[in-house]
Design a protein around this motif. Sequence first.
Motif, PDB file in Angstrom:
ATOM      1  N   ALA A 119       4.047   2.371  -1.132  1.00 40.47           N
ATOM      2  CA  ALA A 119       4.313   0.938  -1.324  1.00 40.47           C
ATOM      3  C   ALA A 119       4.852   0.693  -2.735  1.00 40.47           C
ATOM      4  O   ALA A 119       5.808  -0.060  -2.938  1.00 40.47           O
ATOM      5  N   MET A 120       4.242   1.358  -3.702  1.00 39.47           N
ATOM      6  CA  MET A 120       4.669   1.199  -5.098  1.00 39.47           C
ATOM      7  C   MET A 120       6.109   1.686  -5.271  1.00 39.47           C
ATOM      8  O   MET A 120       6.881   1.075  -6.017  1.00 39.47           O
ATOM      9  N   PHE A 163       8.218  -0.987  -4.155  1.00 40.07           N
ATOM     10  CA  PHE A 163       8.058  -2.113  -5.092  1.00 40.07           C
ATOM     11  C   PHE A 163       8.910  -1.895  -6.343  1.00 40.07           C
ATOM     12  O   PHE A 163       9.564  -2.825  -6.832  1.00 40.07           O
ATOM     13  N   LYS A 207      11.489  -4.269  -3.763  1.00 39.53           N
ATOM     14  CA  LYS A 207      11.204  -4.716  -2.393  1.00 39.53           C
ATOM     15  C   LYS A 207       9.881  -5.491  -2.332  1.00 39.53           C
ATOM     16  O   LYS A 207       9.009  -5.326  -3.184  1.00 39.53           O
ATOM     17  N   TYR A 208       9.757  -6.283  -1.279  1.00 33.34           N
ATOM     18  CA  TYR A 208       8.449  -6.849  -0.941  1.00 33.34           C
ATOM     19  C   TYR A 208       7.713  -5.802  -0.133  1.00 33.34           C
ATOM     20  O   TYR A 208       8.311  -5.177   0.750  1.00 33.34           O
ATOM     21  N   VAL A 209       6.454  -5.583  -0.439  1.00 34.22           N
ATOM     22  CA  VAL A 209       5.707  -4.554   0.281  1.00 34.22           C
ATOM     23  C   VAL A 209       4.315  -5.037   0.652  1.00 34.22           C
ATOM     24  O   VAL A 209       3.821  -6.039   0.134  1.00 34.22           O
ATOM     25  N   GLN A 210       3.724  -4.285   1.548  1.00 40.41           N
ATOM     26  CA  GLN A 210       2.343  -4.546   1.955  1.00 40.41           C
ATOM     27  C   GLN A 210       1.784  -3.185   2.340  1.00 40.41           C
ATOM     28  O   GLN A 210       2.437  -2.448   3.083  1.00 40.41           O
ATOM     29  N   LEU A 236      -2.575  -4.379  -0.390  1.00 44.74           N
ATOM     30  CA  LEU A 236      -1.813  -4.315  -1.644  1.00 44.74           C
ATOM     31  C   LEU A 236      -0.501  -5.040  -1.393  1.00 44.74           C
ATOM     32  O   LEU A 236       0.209  -4.703  -0.433  1.00 44.74           O
ATOM     33  N   ASN A 247       2.880  -7.752  -3.237  1.00 42.07           N
ATOM     34  CA  ASN A 247       3.530  -8.316  -4.420  1.00 42.07           C
ATOM     35  C   ASN A 247       2.813  -9.589  -4.832  1.00 42.07           C
ATOM     36  O   ASN A 247       2.479 -10.426  -3.995  1.00 42.07           O
TER      37      ASN A 247
END
Lengths: 183, 397
Positions: free
Chosen positions: A22-23, A26, A30-33, B185, B187
């Motif tokens: 995810a990082m 990021f 980007k938008y991440v989850q 997790l 943004n």
Amino acid sequence: MIEIRIHGRGGQGVVVASKVLAMGFFVEGKYVQSFPFFGAERQGAPVAAFVRADDKKIHLRCKIYNPDYLIVLDQNLPFEINLTEGLKKGGIVIINSTKEPGRYNISSDFKVFTVDAGSVASKYGIGTKELPIVNTAILGAFCRITNLVNINSLKKAIKEFAPLKKKENAEAAIEIYNSINNV
Amino acid sequence: MAISVKEKRINDQQSLLLEGTYAVAYAVKLCRVKVITVYPITPSSAIAERLAEMVGDEELDAKYIKVESEHSAMASLIGASHVGVRTFTATSSHGLAYMHETLHWASGARLPIVMSNTNRSLGSPWSILAEQTDSLSQRDTGWIQFYCESNQEIFDTIIQSYRIAERVYIPAMINMDAFFSTHVLENIVIPSQEMVDSYLPEFKPKIKIDLNKPSAFGGVAPGDSYFEFKYKMEEDMLKAVDVAVKADNEFEEIFGRKYGIINCYLCEDAETILIMTGTAAGTGRVVIDNMRKKGKKVGLMKIRLFRPFPSRAIIDVLKNKIKIAVIDRNISRGVGGIFAQEIRAAFHNTKYHPPIFGFVAGLGGKDITPEQIENVLNYTIESDYPDREAYWLDIDV
């Protein structure tokens, strides 16, 4: 939106893998989850974690049922669970394994890659010789095979989230990244 | 093109990747909280852990008090808040239930304590996963209650809550879904300390424990005075609706983000409105988009402020709608979902009476999926009138 499901066993670092990946997205804006499969975690039991990435804000807040990509940290897990459940047609499966992809009898609807992340992690002293931790190394393969995250972004992400041996984890991922040519 | 000072300030905020628990701790730090009491409970424990690090590393100048129970966590904050400082604790589920008695005291003593609660199901049987029944069981304790959809919203709502609580002298509880927020997790945009300071100046209460100005606290209220105290509390609680709206507008001025006490998505021309709360509302938005593409006139209302209940704002949006569907991740056994009941009650003394379909979903952390939400809307559109208080998803519908 890209949806990724990461499989492994309790203790193999599935959750950290999801955070690092995810990082990586990021870092590229980007938008991440990312989130674990919520439940009791036991050493050795099958576990999963999820990653979503998109150019716009992500509103979906449920598990991932139809992933585009699968990352598998344990080479025997595909024989124990319904690994490709819900995987989109044409979806990519990346397994940490010393076996050939054909050994897994996965439907030709999907593209399967195996990478020996275990030996590389072992070489860099990540985890133990018997039980190397491959959660960061295999992400190097993900970057190379999918071209979705730049390896330098992954390196930054590893520095952020790898709990120990940040340098070695980053080097292992880069080595795997450079070792794959048949994409 | 030149940008205004306001735009520049909004753009100066830092983008980070944070889990819900860390987002809470970050907000508490920026609010310059002075006393924190902790008795960690899953899945809120990381809030206490992160705050401990912040205090230990001297990033946050606060008294961090480890107590022996949640009941003591709130009791200690009641003491601290009487001295006139900003206070915080985090809890969940059984921990919140154990605090119940002290919640009444905190609101009765008019203390603007702020607490985060991670909505987790109550045993038996055991589960540590998401459900709102814990905080909704505290609805009559006189606390302001918010329910949040994203980590950004949780972060921002903590900051707004201090402002609201300190204006009306009523404590506030910020609710977030276990795991769907706490362990996700994502943004998040973090403002500077200067921005938060400008929104939230130092707390200076009208009355506090002060050696130079002695007062009595927590005394007996004999005869009619107890009744009058309660009347004034209710008056201020009702005022808190407008105070919350104003705090949200002022927040937008500085930070560029706004949520509304209710939040409506594609409601204007919608015939059927789906009402949701918490993280599942995000999934609801996606379903609304998909159904709009199929030509269905549907919209989503997310209720963010639950106490005080913003009945007027809700009825204004819903009054001319054909049907309403409410999905509740909570249950008051015997009457169904709690938000559905509140909305039915809000309509009662109006001339509008659309059918209100109640659906119970996602108890004990069961996933609320896009497919389920679409089923809810289709069922509501196709049925004339509900024939029961609540339909259980995957069982009844």
